[in-house]
Design a protein around this motif. Structure first.
Motif, short mmCIF file in Angstrom:
data_model
loop_
_atom_site.label_atom_id
_atom_site.label_comp_id
_atom_site.label_asym_id
_atom_site.label_seq_id
_atom_site.Cartn_x
_atom_site.Cartn_y
_atom_site.Cartn_z
N THR A 18 0.83 -1.21 0.00
CA THR A 18 0.00 0.00 0.00
C THR A 18 0.86 1.26 0.00
OG1 THR A 18 -0.15 -0.16 2.42
CG2 THR A 18 -1.97 -1.11 1.13
N VAL A 34 -0.77 8.28 -3.43
CA VAL A 34 -2.15 8.80 -3.47
C VAL A 34 -2.27 9.74 -4.67
CG1 VAL A 34 -3.91 10.15 -2.26
CG2 VAL A 34 -2.42 8.59 -0.97
N GLN A 94 -4.28 4.50 -6.60
CA GLN A 94 -4.87 4.94 -5.34
C GLN A 94 -5.42 6.35 -5.59
OE1 GLN A 94 -3.78 5.07 -0.57
NE2 GLN A 94 -2.09 5.05 -2.03
N ALA A 95 -6.68 6.39 -6.02
CA ALA A 95 -7.28 7.67 -6.41
C ALA A 95 -7.34 8.63 -5.22
CB ALA A 95 -8.67 7.43 -6.98
N SER A 96 -7.72 8.10 -4.05
CA SER A 96 -7.68 8.88 -2.81
C SER A 96 -7.18 7.92 -1.72
CB SER A 96 -9.06 9.44 -2.47
OG SER A 96 -10.00 8.39 -2.35
N GLY A 140 -6.43 5.22 0.57
CA GLY A 140 -7.08 3.95 0.86
C GLY A 140 -7.98 3.43 -0.25
N ASP A 141 -8.14 4.17 -1.33
CA ASP A 141 -9.01 3.77 -2.44
C ASP A 141 -8.15 3.11 -3.54
OD1 ASP A 141 -11.02 3.42 -4.28
OD2 ASP A 141 -11.11 5.54 -4.86
N PHE A 142 -7.87 1.84 -3.36
CA PHE A 142 -6.99 1.13 -4.29
C PHE A 142 -7.80 0.44 -5.38
CE2 PHE A 142 -4.62 1.29 -0.32
CZ PHE A 142 -3.40 1.79 -0.75
N ALA A 143 -7.24 0.41 -6.56
CA ALA A 143 -7.84 -0.32 -7.69
C ALA A 143 -6.69 -0.81 -8.57
CB ALA A 143 -8.78 0.57 -8.48
N ASP A 177 -9.67 5.43 -11.89
CA ASP A 177 -10.63 4.35 -11.70
C ASP A 177 -10.79 3.50 -12.98
OD1 ASP A 177 -12.09 5.96 -13.44
OD2 ASP A 177 -13.78 6.27 -12.06
#
Ligand code: FES
Length: 146
Positions: A62, A67, A80-82, A84-87, A119
């Motif tokens: 991570t 970010v 990581q768009a923001s 904790g927002d992983f894709a 995303d």
């Protein structure tokens, strides 16, 4: 004249050939049973293989994914768009297959200029669709293939 003693007679050759075929056939049958043993061995090893793969399925950590950007690991881009927002997505551009890479908060295709959001959605072409998602999970500090 001595050649006649060394050279096998026509009858010897004709009777020996079928015997050789039987011997070779028996050997082949023996290999077949070995093959089925190998098949069961492969099936038996599947659970251990998946256990071994669990550690090898770690794509990154991570902390390695900035970010508002992403990181490329082999043929996958993890974003990581923001916080904790992983894709994750295939790096393969849906236009003609070039590898996309993070650039200025987007995912950029260097070949013809297609651009994707973090995303995976299409920002602009020539690609006509977004990137192909790759299922990932966060396990502790690791990002792994789901
Ligand atoms: Fe990506 Fe053409 S291959 S824009």
């Amino acid at each position: 004249m001595t050649e006649n003693r060394i050279t096998p007679s026509r009858r010897t050759v004709l009777t020996a050939a079928p015997l050789a075929a039987v011997v070779l056939g028996a050997a082949a049958c023996g290999n077949d049973s070995g093959g089925s043993d190998n098949a069961s061995t492969a099936a038996d090893s599947s659970p251990s293989d998946s256990a071994a793969n669990s550690s090898s399925d770690v794509l990154t950590t991570t902390s390695a994914v900035p970010v508002g950007s992403g990181v490329v690991v082999d043929d996958v881009v993890v974003t990581q768009a923001s916080a904790g927002d992983f894709a994750a997505f295939s790096t393969k551009c849906p236009h003609q297959g070039c590898a996309v890479a993070p650039k200025e908060g987007k995912l950029d295709c260097p070949c013809h200029g297609s651009e994707f959001d973090l995303d995976g959605s299409l920002v602009h072409g020539p690609a006509t669709k977004g990137l192909t998602p790759v299922d990932v999970q966060v396990r502790g500090t690791d990002i792994v293939r789901a």
